[in-house]
Scaffold this active site. Sequence first.
Site, PDB file in Angstrom:
ATOM      1  CB  SER A 282      -1.108  -0.138   1.245  1.00 25.77           C
ATOM      2  OG  SER A 282      -0.227   0.359   2.625  1.00 25.77           O
TER       3      SER A 282
ATOM      4  CE  LYS B  47       4.876   2.948   9.314  1.00 22.24           C
ATOM      5  NZ  LYS B  47       5.010   4.241  10.427  1.00 22.24           N
TER       6      LYS B  47
ATOM      7  NE  ARG C 251     -13.515  -7.337   9.283  1.00 21.80           N
ATOM      8  CZ  ARG C 251     -11.905  -6.695   9.137  1.00 21.80           C
ATOM      9  NH1 ARG C 251     -10.898  -6.160   8.980  1.00 21.80           N
ATOM     10  NH2 ARG C 251     -11.421  -8.245   8.248  1.00 21.80           N
TER      11      ARG C 251
ATOM     12  CB  THR D 143     -16.471  -9.664   7.564  1.00 22.71           C
ATOM     13  OG1 THR D 143     -15.376  -8.638   8.202  1.00 22.71           O
ATOM     14  CG2 THR D 143     -17.828  -9.614   7.729  1.00 22.71           C
TER      15      THR D 143
ATOM     16  CE1 TYR E 266     -12.371  -7.132   4.673  1.00 23.49           C
ATOM     17  CE2 TYR E 266     -10.259  -5.857   4.786  1.00 23.49           C
ATOM     18  CZ  TYR E 266     -12.062  -5.873   5.010  1.00 23.49           C
ATOM     19  OH  TYR E 266     -11.989  -4.848   5.049  1.00 23.49           O
TER      20      TYR E 266
ATOM     21  CB  VAL F   1      -3.829  -5.406  -5.470  1.00 16.89           C
ATOM     22  CG1 VAL F   1      -3.367  -6.200  -6.232  1.00 16.89           C
ATOM     23  CG2 VAL F   1      -5.339  -5.108  -6.003  1.00 16.89           C
TER      24      VAL F   1
END
Length: 389
Positions: A179, A185, A240, A252, A254, A327
Amino acid sequence: MKILIMGIDGYIGFPLAMRLLNRGHQVYGLDNYITRRRVSKVGSDSALPILSFHERNRRLKRHFGHQIPFFYGDASNPDFVYKVIEKIRPDAVVHLAEQRSAPYSMIGLREANETMVKNITSTMNLIYAIKDIVPEAHILKLGTMGEYGTPNIDIPEGFFEIEYNGRRDVLPFPKNAGSWYHWTKVHDSNNLMFANRVWNLAVTDVMQGVVYGTKTQEIDETGLYTRFDIDEVYGTALNRFTAEAIIDMPLTVYGKGGQTRGFLSLNDSIQCLTLALEKPPKAGEYRVLNQFDEKYSVGQLAEMVQRIFENEYGKRPEIAHLDNPRVEKEEHYYNPEHRKLEEMGYRRTKIIEEEIVDAISDLSKFRDRIYNLRGTLMPKTFWKLSAYN
């Protein structure tokens, strides 16, 4: 030791400050409360209620006997950073003052640019301020295991030996972030490594895994929670899942759930950072620490929360697989090394299952608060849809 924590109002910054106070260090803080504002902007809030920093500081005085000298301002402002470093002349600086969300950085061009400019600039400001004012000070920079990506070989701690065309050398391990946030970083690490080479600054670059949990010794003693984010932008998968179980939502996952990462508890993250401060690098040394305890896939975490919640509360949450908004490789090899902290004396305090039980217990006290945040849990940030806005 005089220690400045940049980003002291955050999930790690505040409990780290309490730990260092507990151990007799002089602690100073810097923050501009941007995380509170950014989380509010995406319609969310900390699942655990947290006080203003002013009120936290007032209560710290009751517990520890004195407040933390605090500087309000933006770490991406060089004049501000120079003034703070000049005033304190710290022995060590812990740099946590960066935009820390991968999804936020992928919302669109504005968020990507903000993440790039603010994060890289804040680190450069710190480098130059330390070089010009207190070149003997220790910079401890919080990076991320996400800098490495998911290569199909073992991941060393920063450097590895390579042979190519008959010649051998020790080189920085290649980075392959996932990302814009993670790339900042990487750039920070490169800039710190270069600053060390040119000016011999002492640097600890911490490649930290995903941190989970609600407890530290000092949080228990003071009753002062640190923030705990659960939304799709600022929360982690484990946060989460824990929140979803409490309000009877499906967990949930992914994609397939094979994405594997390194994890450690909040208490052990604080322990590691404290150890790195109290056992600093040699003068002029740049060292890299891979900071995590165990590696798990996202699917394994969901199954762990499901099993623990059933055992503790007699209810078995459903696990739902969603289209992956990111992605990333969903199944991959993942084997990072993490020897240096153990060689320095680090020993984990609790296994992940015990920390999840504690987190469920703490969060269950605020079920209504979590229920009101349920609209922020489902993914809305999609890597491939990131656009100008």
